[in-house]
Design a protein around this motif. Structure first.
Motif, PDB file in Angstrom:
ATOM      1  N   GLU A 234       0.799  -1.029  -0.016  1.00 55.01           N
ATOM      2  CA  GLU A 234       0.068   0.005   0.019  1.00 55.01           C
ATOM      3  C   GLU A 234       0.737   1.360  -0.114  1.00 55.01           C
ATOM      4  OE1 GLU A 234      -2.816  -0.252   3.156  1.00 55.01           O
ATOM      5  OE2 GLU A 234      -3.936  -1.889   2.356  1.00 55.01           O
ATOM      6  N   SER A 235       1.878   1.167   0.858  1.00 53.85           N
ATOM      7  CA  SER A 235       2.827   2.521   0.676  1.00 53.85           C
ATOM      8  C   SER A 235       4.078   2.130  -0.009  1.00 53.85           C
ATOM      9  CB  SER A 235       2.891   2.653   2.365  1.00 53.85           C
ATOM     10  OG  SER A 235       3.640   1.755   2.969  1.00 53.85           O
ATOM     11  N   LEU A 236       4.115   1.341  -0.885  1.00 56.68           N
ATOM     12  CA  LEU A 236       5.244   1.104  -1.693  1.00 56.68           C
ATOM     13  C   LEU A 236       5.413   2.260  -2.714  1.00 56.68           C
ATOM     14  CD1 LEU A 236       7.563  -1.187  -1.771  1.00 56.68           C
ATOM     15  CD2 LEU A 236       6.421  -2.177  -3.596  1.00 56.68           C
ATOM     16  N   PRO A 237       6.722   2.966  -2.979  1.00 61.30           N
ATOM     17  CA  PRO A 237       6.821   3.840  -3.945  1.00 61.30           C
ATOM     18  C   PRO A 237       6.487   3.248  -5.382  1.00 61.30           C
ATOM     19  CG  PRO A 237       8.828   3.783  -2.598  1.00 61.30           C
ATOM     20  CD  PRO A 237       7.948   2.434  -2.206  1.00 61.30           C
ATOM     21  N   THR A 238       5.977   4.200  -6.051  1.00 66.12           N
ATOM     22  CA  THR A 238       5.575   4.135  -7.394  1.00 66.12           C
ATOM     23  C   THR A 238       6.397   3.408  -8.204  1.00 66.12           C
ATOM     24  OG1 THR A 238       3.977   6.122  -7.408  1.00 66.12           O
ATOM     25  CG2 THR A 238       4.406   4.893  -9.447  1.00 66.12           C
ATOM     26  N   GLU A 239       7.784   3.816  -8.223  1.00 64.39           N
ATOM     27  CA  GLU A 239       8.856   3.091  -8.984  1.00 64.39           C
ATOM     28  C   GLU A 239       8.974   1.866  -8.669  1.00 64.39           C
ATOM     29  OE1 GLU A 239       9.273   5.891  -6.991  1.00 64.39           O
ATOM     30  OE2 GLU A 239       9.528   7.468  -8.380  1.00 64.39           O
ATOM     31  N   ASP A 240       8.932   1.613  -7.344  1.00 62.12           N
ATOM     32  CA  ASP A 240       9.109   0.091  -6.945  1.00 62.12           C
ATOM     33  C   ASP A 240       7.966  -0.895  -7.340  1.00 62.12           C
ATOM     34  OD1 ASP A 240      11.055  -0.093  -3.870  1.00 62.12           O
ATOM     35  OD2 ASP A 240      10.841   1.896  -5.161  1.00 62.12           O
ATOM     36  N   MET A 241       6.683  -0.187  -7.325  1.00 63.61           N
ATOM     37  CA  MET A 241       5.660  -1.039  -7.940  1.00 63.61           C
ATOM     38  C   MET A 241       5.652  -1.287  -9.087  1.00 63.61           C
ATOM     39  SD  MET A 241       3.192  -2.192  -5.866  1.00 63.61           S
ATOM     40  CE  MET A 241       2.037  -2.659  -7.045  1.00 63.61           C
ATOM     41  N   ALA A 242       6.349  -0.586 -10.116  1.00 63.71           N
ATOM     42  CA  ALA A 242       6.446  -0.660 -11.564  1.00 63.71           C
ATOM     43  C   ALA A 242       7.512  -1.780 -11.743  1.00 63.71           C
ATOM     44  CB  ALA A 242       7.026   0.730 -12.233  1.00 63.71           C
ATOM     45  N   VAL A 243       8.759  -1.881 -11.030  1.00 65.44           N
ATOM     46  CA  VAL A 243       9.594  -3.121 -11.321  1.00 65.44           C
ATOM     47  C   VAL A 243       8.806  -4.344 -10.662  1.00 65.44           C
ATOM     48  CG1 VAL A 243      11.570  -3.914 -10.221  1.00 65.44           C
ATOM     49  CG2 VAL A 243      11.435  -1.522 -10.722  1.00 65.44           C
ATOM     50  N   LEU A 244       8.078  -4.299  -9.669  1.00 62.81           N
ATOM     51  CA  LEU A 244       7.404  -5.788  -9.184  1.00 62.81           C
ATOM     52  C   LEU A 244       6.471  -5.955 -10.146  1.00 62.81           C
ATOM     53  CD1 LEU A 244       6.262  -5.309  -5.493  1.00 62.81           C
ATOM     54  CD2 LEU A 244       8.221  -6.518  -6.540  1.00 62.81           C
ATOM     55  N   GLN A 245       5.806  -5.107 -10.972  1.00 61.25           N
ATOM     56  CA  GLN A 245       4.920  -5.641 -12.057  1.00 61.25           C
ATOM     57  C   GLN A 245       5.528  -6.166 -13.201  1.00 61.25           C
ATOM     58  OE1 GLN A 245       1.159  -5.376 -11.443  1.00 61.25           O
ATOM     59  NE2 GLN A 245       1.626  -6.659 -13.322  1.00 61.25           N
ATOM     60  N   GLN A 246       6.661  -5.442 -13.455  1.00 60.04           N
ATOM     61  CA  GLN A 246       7.415  -6.054 -14.630  1.00 60.04           C
ATOM     62  C   GLN A 246       7.711  -7.491 -14.404  1.00 60.04           C
ATOM     63  OE1 GLN A 246      10.814  -3.654 -15.515  1.00 60.04           O
ATOM     64  NE2 GLN A 246       9.542  -1.912 -15.864  1.00 60.04           N
ATOM     65  N   GLY A 247       8.356  -7.734 -13.127  1.00 54.37           N
ATOM     66  CA  GLY A 247       8.602  -9.143 -12.511  1.00 54.37           C
ATOM     67  C   GLY A 247       7.415 -10.041 -12.544  1.00 54.37           C
ATOM     68  N   ALA A 248       6.393  -9.546 -12.279  1.00 52.25           N
ATOM     69  CA  ALA A 248       5.085 -10.344 -12.148  1.00 52.25           C
ATOM     70  C   ALA A 248       4.596 -10.840 -13.755  1.00 52.25           C
ATOM     71  CB  ALA A 248       3.906  -9.641 -11.355  1.00 52.25           C
ATOM     72  N   ASP A 249       4.738  -9.795 -14.750  1.00 53.95           N
ATOM     73  CA  ASP A 249       4.477 -10.029 -15.992  1.00 53.95           C
ATOM     74  C   ASP A 249       5.265 -11.127 -16.611  1.00 53.95           C
ATOM     75  OD1 ASP A 249       2.767  -8.209 -15.825  1.00 53.95           O
ATOM     76  OD2 ASP A 249       3.788  -6.715 -16.888  1.00 53.95           O
ATOM     77  N   ILE A 250       6.606 -11.020 -16.147  1.00 51.81           N
ATOM     78  CA  ILE A 250       7.522 -12.330 -16.677  1.00 51.81           C
ATOM     79  C   ILE A 250       6.998 -13.452 -16.237  1.00 51.81           C
ATOM     80  CG2 ILE A 250       9.968 -12.877 -16.515  1.00 51.81           C
ATOM     81  CD1 ILE A 250      10.731 -10.215 -16.279  1.00 51.81           C
ATOM     82  N   LEU A 251       6.424 -13.658 -15.006  1.00 45.82           N
ATOM     83  CA  LEU A 251       6.258 -15.127 -14.504  1.00 45.82           C
ATOM     84  C   LEU A 251       4.629 -15.316 -14.552  1.00 45.82           C
ATOM     85  CD1 LEU A 251       8.478 -15.559 -11.077  1.00 45.82           C
ATOM     86  CD2 LEU A 251       8.834 -16.185 -13.333  1.00 45.82           C
ATOM     87  N   LYS A 252       3.973 -14.261 -15.070  1.00 51.79           N
ATOM     88  CA  LYS A 252       2.731 -14.242 -15.259  1.00 51.79           C
ATOM     89  C   LYS A 252       1.953 -14.461 -13.918  1.00 51.79           C
ATOM     90  CE  LYS A 252       3.199 -16.021 -20.095  1.00 51.79           C
ATOM     91  NZ  LYS A 252       3.197 -14.783 -20.530  1.00 51.79           N
TER      92      LYS A 252
END
Length: 227
Positions: free
Chosen positions: A83-101
């Protein structure tokens, strides 16, 4: 006890203070701890005595084993509260999530910070320290740092020592990202006598907690090595 500390009476034991008191106290404190065993890796270092490069065994704490132990013995919900994670960090997490679906919430966001710390009696030397942090933590826990390794600067061989140490870190982070315990050492060799029996039992088993690096701070060389 004289200072008013609680729950420390068993640390004193029945021995009179002597020249081995510090050693005995350290052994007592570390007995039955839940931290993972140190991982020893052969790293090229500079030998001042021999005036040449030579291999030395250096100890590491591995991120994937740290998170595994956290999951076993504590509540890890705060580690992946996004919830309080910086926007930049969330973007990186989402990239990783997309790789592993998968979903971004699958991962614990992680940060590493490398810096040199003055040391020695006259602060004439520098200790390179790499620490692990947890960007999702808030409040009093947000400053938690776990040391992964440390090495004095005068042992470092340019383009050799830190490269080798970062390979150990990248190997552990890759296991953490994929969510699988490694089946061999960071260099592809089988587990050896320096590895705990537990590592051999964990081989190929799924990690109950996955993580992903979202923050890198400190030496510019670290950015180049990891990306």
């Amino acid at each position: 006890m004289d200072a008013g500390a609680a729950n420390v009476s068993d640390l004193a034991g029945n021995h009179q203070p002597g020249m081995n008191s510090a050693r005995d106290l350290l052994r007592k404190i570390l007995k039955q701890h839940q931290w993972p065993k140190l991982y020893w890796a052969s790293i090229p270092c500079w030998s001042e005595k021999e005036q040449k490069e030579q291999e030395e065994l250096l100890p590491f704490l591995l991120p994937h084993e740290i998170l595994h132990q956290f999951n076993e013995y504590s509540d890890v919900s705060d580690l992946r509260n996004l919830e309080s994670l910086p926007t930049e960090d969330m973007a990186v997490l989402q990239q990783g999530a997309d790789i592993l679906k998968t979903e971004a919430g699958t991962f614990v966001p992680l940060g590493v910070w490398m810096d040199g710390v003055p040391c020695n009696w006259d602060r004439s030397q520098s200790l390179n320290v790499l620490t692990l942090s947890f960007p999702a933590l808030q409040g009093s826990k947000r400053n938690i740092r776990i040391h992964l390794f440390g090495l004095k600067q005068h042992f470092v061989v340019k383009h050799r020592t830190m490269d080798a140490m970062m390979k150990v870190l990248c190997w552990s982070l890759e296991c953490l990202f994929l969510g699988i315990m490694p089946s061999h050492r960071h260099d592809g060799l089988p587990w050896d006598k320096n590895d705990s029996p537990q590592r051999k039992k964990w081989t190929g088993k799924p990690l109950q907690l996955q993580g992903m690096l979202t923050q890198i701070r400190g030496l510019n060389a670290l950015l180049l090595l990891l990306f």
